[in-house]
Scaffold this motif. Structure first.
Motif, short mmCIF file in Angstrom:
data_model
loop_
_atom_site.label_atom_id
_atom_site.label_comp_id
_atom_site.label_asym_id
_atom_site.label_seq_id
_atom_site.Cartn_x
_atom_site.Cartn_y
_atom_site.Cartn_z
N ASN A 69 26.32 40.79 50.68
CA ASN A 69 25.62 41.69 51.58
C ASN A 69 24.60 42.58 50.88
N GLY A 70 24.13 42.17 49.72
CA GLY A 70 23.10 42.98 49.06
C GLY A 70 23.60 44.27 48.48
N GLY A 71 24.88 44.35 48.12
CA GLY A 71 25.40 45.53 47.43
C GLY A 71 26.22 46.45 48.28
N VAL A 72 26.48 46.11 49.56
CA VAL A 72 27.31 46.96 50.42
C VAL A 72 28.47 46.15 50.96
N GLU A 73 29.53 46.87 51.34
CA GLU A 73 30.69 46.23 51.91
C GLU A 73 30.44 45.88 53.38
N ASP A 74 31.25 44.97 53.92
CA ASP A 74 31.19 44.69 55.34
C ASP A 74 31.60 45.93 56.12
N ASN A 75 31.08 46.04 57.33
CA ASN A 75 31.54 47.08 58.25
C ASN A 75 32.63 46.46 59.11
N PRO A 76 33.90 46.78 58.85
CA PRO A 76 34.98 46.08 59.54
C PRO A 76 35.26 46.59 60.94
N GLY A 77 34.48 47.56 61.42
CA GLY A 77 34.74 48.11 62.75
C GLY A 77 35.62 49.34 62.68
N TYR A 78 36.19 49.63 61.52
CA TYR A 78 36.92 50.87 61.32
C TYR A 78 36.69 51.27 59.87
N GLU A 79 36.76 52.53 59.58
CA GLU A 79 36.28 53.01 58.28
C GLU A 79 37.40 53.01 57.25
N LEU A 80 37.45 51.94 56.48
CA LEU A 80 38.43 51.83 55.41
C LEU A 80 37.74 51.77 54.05
N VAL A 81 36.42 51.95 54.03
CA VAL A 81 35.67 52.00 52.79
C VAL A 81 35.69 53.45 52.32
N VAL A 82 36.61 53.78 51.41
CA VAL A 82 36.94 55.18 51.18
C VAL A 82 36.57 55.68 49.79
N HIS A 83 35.82 54.92 49.01
CA HIS A 83 35.39 55.39 47.70
C HIS A 83 33.93 55.03 47.50
N PRO A 84 33.22 55.79 46.66
CA PRO A 84 31.83 55.44 46.35
C PRO A 84 31.73 54.03 45.76
N PRO A 85 30.51 53.50 45.64
CA PRO A 85 30.37 52.06 45.39
C PRO A 85 30.36 51.60 43.94
N LEU A 86 30.17 52.48 42.96
CA LEU A 86 29.83 52.00 41.63
C LEU A 86 30.87 51.08 41.02
N ALA A 87 32.15 51.48 41.03
CA ALA A 87 33.19 50.66 40.41
C ALA A 87 33.30 49.30 41.11
N LYS A 88 33.17 49.30 42.43
CA LYS A 88 33.25 48.03 43.17
C LYS A 88 32.06 47.14 42.82
N GLN A 89 30.90 47.75 42.58
CA GLN A 89 29.75 46.96 42.15
C GLN A 89 29.99 46.36 40.76
N LEU A 90 30.65 47.12 39.89
CA LEU A 90 30.97 46.59 38.56
C LEU A 90 32.01 45.48 38.64
N ILE A 91 33.00 45.64 39.52
CA ILE A 91 33.96 44.55 39.75
C ILE A 91 33.23 43.31 40.25
N ALA A 92 32.23 43.53 41.10
CA ALA A 92 31.46 42.41 41.65
C ALA A 92 30.72 41.64 40.56
N VAL A 93 30.33 42.32 39.48
CA VAL A 93 29.66 41.62 38.37
C VAL A 93 30.58 40.56 37.78
N GLY A 94 31.85 40.91 37.57
CA GLY A 94 32.81 39.93 37.06
C GLY A 94 33.02 38.79 38.03
N GLU A 95 33.10 39.10 39.31
CA GLU A 95 33.27 38.04 40.31
C GLU A 95 32.05 37.13 40.36
N TRP A 96 30.87 37.69 40.17
CA TRP A 96 29.65 36.90 40.14
C TRP A 96 29.62 35.96 38.93
N LEU A 97 30.12 36.45 37.77
CA LEU A 97 30.10 35.65 36.56
C LEU A 97 31.16 34.56 36.56
N VAL A 98 32.34 34.87 37.06
CA VAL A 98 33.49 33.95 36.93
C VAL A 98 33.89 33.34 38.26
#
Length: 516
Positions: free
Chosen positions: A82-111
């Motif tokens: 989604n270009g760096g953002v989480e899905d909007n699941p219809g209820y707000e469960l995205v409860v932390h800022p994005p940086l660490a999740k973006q860093l986790i995404a780097v590993g998922e992108w590589l492996v």
């Protein structure tokens, strides 16, 4: 190794230092073994990395994340789509800022989307923490040996180790907090070197406030890193406040050491204003910058709330719509956290309160299977538990108590720095004890505990100028303790990495009833 916190000669409190004492305070030379010290730090990081990457993809829950990985790992994968953002699941469960999740995404992108992929970034960051701590402690103590001791102890810390092997946020917060502390330690040395030049030129008395110090790039870097810590978790703001106050105290001490007539006023006049920019404004800007993908998105949670959940007029109508929407979204996140209270009728089985954290009395079980294979017995247990190495964490009351004593009686800035870093991650959790809390919140405290322990070991080891018998005795005690920590870590290894063990071995690993 230079002695810790010892003055060249006694002086009357409140009087400015002169002569050799001032030179010692302002110019404490670094060890000359720069290249060997870097090689040792890299070697320790390499060893720690091997351990952290061992069977990194295990365990999983039938190929899916375990425990709170189930929140952050899928959200990181969504960011790739989604270009760096989480899905909007219809209820707000995205409860932390994005940086660490973006860093986790780097590993998922590589492996890819598997256990190794979603834990790769955490393992790399956890390894870099070892390198950082070795260099920070070496600079604080002016001793390569002390830096090496700190690195070995961090390798053997179960909290840091397991957190480096989970697709969760706390090891990223730990890294940015520790890196910002390291930048401030370098800034402290840089400030004193600049003041020493002014003293040598005889210009320190030109103003009762002391000289202007110009642009302090290391302090600016600390602000950048603190902003990144806040972009991992909001709790990063605790260190923004704590390190800001610590920086002011170090500035006052530096001006007093240089012989400035009014060091407190001098620090307020010369240092606080630029410090607010570097350690408050810069973190705010970095935090906002971490939301770049959310600002650019069309589907981010609560991205377009002006005219919906927020009115178009009012006293804050001049604020850009995007920032008002982010404020609205952040308010919902805060409400979520405020409502995250312990259900007294049905508490989480592995919840813990902060008074249990210093000694790790209630660890965190991430994974458990009583039907594992491979232990050469009729029944095998496989478990992954976040557990503080007792040789380190059980020593915390003594280490922290000694740090308080040295800070108050000898004004030793090293112990004070370790205490500030530790307590900034600890004391705020006492404000709302009804909230759900878990031991992994203590992860950022671990490096500062190890700094305090290492400073105590340096006291035991003694200064280089001590007699051979004194040094030999100190070295023996320190070696025995470090060996105990390594052996303790090795004993707990199976229950931290999920190796299959027999039920009797599992019982032997559970030293306290509260560990079960």
């Amino acid at each position: 190794m230079l002695p810790l916190g010892r003055w060249p000669a006694p002086r009357i409190p409140g009087t400015p230092p002169t002569g050799p004492e001032r030179e010692w305070l302002l110019r404490r030379p670094m060890p000359t073994d720069r290249l060997p010290s870097w090689l040792l730090a890299i070697m320790l990081a390499f060893i720690g990395g091997i351990l952290r990457f061992y069977r990194l993809g295990y365990p999983t829950d039938d190929g899916t994340p375990v425990f709170d990985e189930k929140h952050y790992v899928p959200q990181a994968w969504q960011m790739l789509r989604n270009g760096g953002v989480e899905d909007n699941p219809g209820y707000e469960l995205v409860v932390h800022p994005p940086l660490a999740k973006q860093l986790i995404a780097v590993g998922e992108w590589l492996v890819g989307y598997d256990g190794v992929g979603w834990r790769l970034s955490a393992a790399v960051i956890g390894t870099l923490c070892i390198l950082l701590l070795v260099r920070i402690v070496r600079r604080m103590t002016r001793s390569t040996l002390c830096g090496v001791l700190a690195g070995v102890l961090l390798i053997c810390d179960g909290v840091s180790f397991v957190s480096s092997r989970m697709g969760m946020l706390d090891i990223f917060l730990t890294f940015f907090v520790l890196a910002s502390f390291g930048a401030l330690v370098v800034d402290r040395d840089d400030v004193r070197a600049r003041l020493a030049d002014v003293v040598a030129q005889g210009r320190v008395s030109e103003s009762p406030y002391g000289p202007r110090l110009g642009m302090r790039w290391w302090r600016f870097g600390a602000g950048v890193l603190l902003g990144m810590a806040c972009a991992v978790k909001w709790s990063g703001v605790y260190w923004v406040i704590a390190f800001g106050l610590l920086c002011v105290a170090w500035d006052v001490a530096a001006r007093r050491a240089a012989g400035v007539r009014r060091p407190w006023v001098g620090a307020l006049v010369r240092d606080v204003g630029p410090g607010l920019w570097a350690l408050v404004a810069v973190p705010v800007l970095l935090y906002l910058a971490s939301w770049w993908a959310w600002f650019a998105s069309e589907t981010g949670t609560d991205r377009y709330q002006v005219g919906r959940g927020i009115g178009t007029d009012g006293p804050f109508a001049f604020v850009p719509d995007a920032l008002r929407s982010l404020w609205y979204y952040s308010g919902h996140v805060l409400s979520f956290h405020e409502g995250l209270h312990t259900n007294k009728a049905d508490p989480h089985p592995w919840e813990s309160k902060p008074w249990t954290w210093p000694m790790g009395l209630r660890p965190m079980l991430y994974y458990y299977s009583g039907a594992a294979q491979g232990c050469n017995a009729a029944q095998c247990i496989s478990a992954t538990m976040l557990i503080g190495t007792p040789a380190l964490w059980w020593l915390s009351p003594a280490a922290l108590g000694w740090a308080v004593w040295r800070s108050l009686t000898r004004f030793d800035w090293r112990y004070a720095g370790a205490l500030v870093g530790y307590l900034a991650g600890y004391l705020p959790w006492f404000v709302e004890l009804d909230r759900q809390m878990y031991y992994f919140y203590a992860t950022p405290m671990a490096p500062f505990l190890i700094i305090a322990i290492t400073l105590g070991l340096a006291e035991i080891l003694g200064p280089a100028r001590a007699g051979p018998e004194r040094r030999a005795t100190g070295l023996l005690v320190v070696s025995l303790y470090v060996g105990l920590a390594v052996a303790n870590f090795a004993w707990l290894w199976p229950v931290m990495v999920g190796d299959p063990i027999t039920p009797s071995h599992w019982d032997a690993e559970m030293w306290l009833p509260s560990w079960r």
